[in-house]
Design a protein around this motif. Structure first.
Motif, PDB file in Angstrom:
ATOM      1  N   HIS A   1      25.583-102.562 -32.288  1.00  0.00           N
ATOM      2  CA  HIS A   1      24.779-102.620 -31.056  1.00  0.00           C
ATOM      3  C   HIS A   1      24.268-104.040 -30.878  1.00  0.00           C
ATOM      4  O   HIS A   1      24.088-104.774 -31.873  1.00  0.00           O
ATOM      5  CB  HIS A   1      23.604-101.640 -31.176  1.00  0.00           C
ATOM      6  CG  HIS A   1      22.970-101.285 -29.870  1.00  0.00           C
ATOM      7  ND1 HIS A   1      23.612-100.534 -28.920  1.00  0.00           N
ATOM      8  CD2 HIS A   1      21.747-101.577 -29.356  1.00  0.00           C
ATOM      9  CE1 HIS A   1      22.800-100.359 -27.877  1.00  0.00           C
ATOM     10  NE2 HIS A   1      21.671-100.992 -28.129  1.00  0.00           N
TER      11      HIS A   1
ATOM     12  N   VAL B   1      19.470-106.668 -31.304  1.00  0.00           N
ATOM     13  CA  VAL B   1      18.673-105.958 -32.312  1.00  0.00           C
ATOM     14  C   VAL B   1      18.242-106.960 -33.376  1.00  0.00           C
ATOM     15  O   VAL B   1      19.072-107.682 -33.918  1.00  0.00           O
ATOM     16  CB  VAL B   1      19.466-104.813 -32.963  1.00  0.00           C
ATOM     17  CG1 VAL B   1      18.686-104.215 -34.130  1.00  0.00           C
ATOM     18  CG2 VAL B   1      19.804-103.736 -31.944  1.00  0.00           C
TER      19      VAL B   1
ATOM     20  N   ARG C   1      17.514 -92.901 -36.952  1.00  0.00           N
ATOM     21  CA  ARG C   1      17.008 -93.825 -35.937  1.00  0.00           C
ATOM     22  C   ARG C   1      16.690 -95.180 -36.560  1.00  0.00           C
ATOM     23  O   ARG C   1      16.356 -95.266 -37.742  1.00  0.00           O
ATOM     24  CB  ARG C   1      15.740 -93.265 -35.285  1.00  0.00           C
ATOM     25  CG  ARG C   1      15.947 -92.034 -34.424  1.00  0.00           C
ATOM     26  CD  ARG C   1      14.637 -91.310 -34.186  1.00  0.00           C
ATOM     27  NE  ARG C   1      14.132 -90.722 -35.431  1.00  0.00           N
ATOM     28  CZ  ARG C   1      12.867 -90.371 -35.637  1.00  0.00           C
ATOM     29  NH1 ARG C   1      11.962 -90.571 -34.690  1.00  0.00           N
ATOM     30  NH2 ARG C   1      12.513 -89.829 -36.786  1.00  0.00           N
TER      31      ARG C   1
ATOM     32  N   LYS D   1      13.297-106.224 -29.920  1.00  0.00           N
ATOM     33  CA  LYS D   1      14.335-106.572 -28.946  1.00  0.00           C
ATOM     34  C   LYS D   1      13.810-107.668 -28.030  1.00  0.00           C
ATOM     35  O   LYS D   1      12.673-107.614 -27.560  1.00  0.00           O
ATOM     36  CB  LYS D   1      14.694-105.333 -28.128  1.00  0.00           C
ATOM     37  CG  LYS D   1      15.655-105.586 -26.977  1.00  0.00           C
ATOM     38  CD  LYS D   1      15.935-104.292 -26.227  1.00  0.00           C
ATOM     39  CE  LYS D   1      16.836-104.541 -25.032  1.00  0.00           C
ATOM     40  NZ  LYS D   1      17.181-103.277 -24.318  1.00  0.00           N
TER      41      LYS D   1
ATOM     42  N   TYR E   1      11.514-101.324 -29.961  1.00  0.00           N
ATOM     43  CA  TYR E   1      12.374-100.273 -29.428  1.00  0.00           C
ATOM     44  C   TYR E   1      12.835 -99.384 -30.575  1.00  0.00           C
ATOM     45  O   TYR E   1      12.837 -99.790 -31.742  1.00  0.00           O
ATOM     46  CB  TYR E   1      13.619-100.872 -28.750  1.00  0.00           C
ATOM     47  CG  TYR E   1      13.404-101.296 -27.322  1.00  0.00           C
ATOM     48  CD1 TYR E   1      13.927-100.548 -26.268  1.00  0.00           C
ATOM     49  CD2 TYR E   1      12.665-102.430 -27.019  1.00  0.00           C
ATOM     50  CE1 TYR E   1      13.736-100.938 -24.944  1.00  0.00           C
ATOM     51  CE2 TYR E   1      12.463-102.830 -25.702  1.00  0.00           C
ATOM     52  CZ  TYR E   1      13.002-102.075 -24.671  1.00  0.00           C
ATOM     53  OH  TYR E   1      12.796-102.445 -23.366  1.00  0.00           O
TER      54      TYR E   1
ATOM     55  N   LEU F   1      16.248 -96.898 -31.596  1.00  0.00           N
ATOM     56  CA  LEU F   1      17.652 -96.649 -31.277  1.00  0.00           C
ATOM     57  C   LEU F   1      18.112 -95.385 -31.991  1.00  0.00           C
ATOM     58  O   LEU F   1      17.982 -95.275 -33.219  1.00  0.00           O
ATOM     59  CB  LEU F   1      18.501 -97.832 -31.729  1.00  0.00           C
ATOM     60  CG  LEU F   1      20.019 -97.724 -31.512  1.00  0.00           C
ATOM     61  CD1 LEU F   1      20.346 -97.794 -30.023  1.00  0.00           C
ATOM     62  CD2 LEU F   1      20.744 -98.821 -32.283  1.00  0.00           C
TER      63      LEU F   1
ATOM     64  N   GLU G   1      18.494 -96.216 -26.370  1.00  0.00           N
ATOM     65  CA  GLU G   1      17.304 -96.990 -26.693  1.00  0.00           C
ATOM     66  C   GLU G   1      16.069 -96.397 -26.026  1.00  0.00           C
ATOM     67  O   GLU G   1      16.139 -95.911 -24.895  1.00  0.00           O
ATOM     68  CB  GLU G   1      17.451 -98.436 -26.218  1.00  0.00           C
ATOM     69  CG  GLU G   1      18.512 -99.228 -26.929  1.00  0.00           C
ATOM     70  CD  GLU G   1      18.547-100.666 -26.442  1.00  0.00           C
ATOM     71  OE1 GLU G   1      18.762-101.571 -27.266  1.00  0.00           O
ATOM     72  OE2 GLU G   1      18.355-100.882 -25.224  1.00  0.00           O
TER      73      GLU G   1
END
Length: 341
Positions: A241, A244, A255, A260, A274, A276, A283
């Motif tokens: 991703h 991050v 999670r 971010k 955040y 994820l 998010e």
């Protein structure tokens, strides 16, 4: 110049020096008074025994930031009463983490001209098991849930994540075998499905899974940051991703909470927290409106803790990990917490 004039010049010079000395002493006394006032109104800290072993009571062990003789020492409080009196250990750390009776303490060794740094692996009684020289300024530290694996990150160029002019080095240690990987750059990296080689690649912010094989971290290259999943056995990392930094894996492994970069925020405070979902890659923004430059710690399966600037340097706060609620101050004058017990 006559003898009389020489004596008058000498007397005048001595008077000036006395005045400067008096002013310096008054200024220092004023600073000391202010420092003592802060300490007097801050947390109560006393010397005692601090353990990393499991016990009947859940505890928080952290770097004490309160002014006084125990500043920078590892200290502990009951997790149910984080604002209560704290017990200091005498062991000083810049960064710290612990799990399953193993601790990692990143320390400064003050020199006459420059400082040096080292990573110290601690046992449950805070006794040194091993130590390793560090090539830069300590910034992140983690221990795997089993206590087997330890990781740390240092700045080898620059001293802040806010800009782009910095470089890091992240090491991983197997405490059972003593094998040290001095840089995650030695691992094979895959970015967007292709093997990745670039001189500007940096890693930081390791967080370990419970299987003693996998981990997550930040990889930066080409002006972008990525969440990567690492395999300690295969010695490889794979991108998952974008955008991050400083991931922290939830206790159930489902999670990641991370910081971010959000467009439009100030260059020196660009982050928001955040969460994820690793199954869906969805998010969720957490309810902390301030910029957090820290690697959050999971207090439990629902809440994360993190540091923000405060009167003593940093205070610790918590916020729900699902985007609801609001931030709450956990304790003043603290940094780098680990929940134990």
């Amino acid at each position: 110049m006559t003898l009389r004039n020489k004596i008058l010049v000498l007397v005048a010079a001595l008077a000036v020096l006395a005045g400067v000395a008096t002013a310096s002493l008054l200024h220092a006394a004023g600073r000391a008074d202010k420092k003592n006032q802060i300490q007097a109104g801050g947390p109560h800290v006393s010397t005692g025994t601090v353990s990393l072993a499991s016990g009947s009571e859940r505890r928080i062990v952290f770097r004490n930031m309160a002014w006084g003789p125990h500043r920078d020492e590892l200290a502990t409080v009951a997790a149910t009463a984080p604002a209560g009196p704290r017990t200091a250990s005498g062991v000083k750390c810049l960064r710290f983490y612990a799990a399953a009776g193993t601790g990692i303490c990143l320390q400064a060794e003050r020199g006459a001209v420059t400082d040096s740094y080292r990573a110290v692996v601690l046992d449950a009684g805070l006794k040194e098991r091993a130590h390793y020289g560090l090539p830069g300024i300590p910034t992140r530290a983690r221990v795997s849930p089993s206590g087997r694996w330890v990781a740390w990150t240092v700045f080898v160029g620059g001293d802040s994540y806010a800009g782009t002019n910095f470089s890091t080095r992240t090491a991983v240690l197997d405490t059972r075998t003593g094998r040290l990987t001095s840089s995650l750059e030695d691992f094979t990296a895959t970015l967007d499905g292709k093997e990745h080689h670039a001189a500007d690649t940096n890693f930081w912010g390791v967080t370990f899974a419970a299987d003693d094989r996998h981990f997550y971290a930040t990889m930066a290259t080409g002006g972008h940051t990525y969440l990567v999943r690492g395999d300690l056995a295969a010695r490889m990392v794979t991108s998952l991703h974008t955008n991050v930094e400083c991931p922290s894996l939830s206790p159930d492994g489902t999670r990641i909470v991370y910081k971010k970069r959000v467009p439009g925020l100030p260059a020196d405070a660009p982050w928001r927290l955040y969460a994820l979902d690793l199954a869906t890659m969805r998010e969720t923004a957490l309810a902390e409106p301030r910029s957090v430059d820290d690697q959050a710690v999971w207090q439990d399966g629902d809440t994360v803790a993190y540091a923000l600037a405060g009167d003593y340097g940093t205070d610790l706060y918590t916020v729900p990990a699902d985007g609801t609620g609001k931030p709450r101050r956990l304790l003043t004058a603290g940094l780098a917490p680990a929940y134990l017990g």
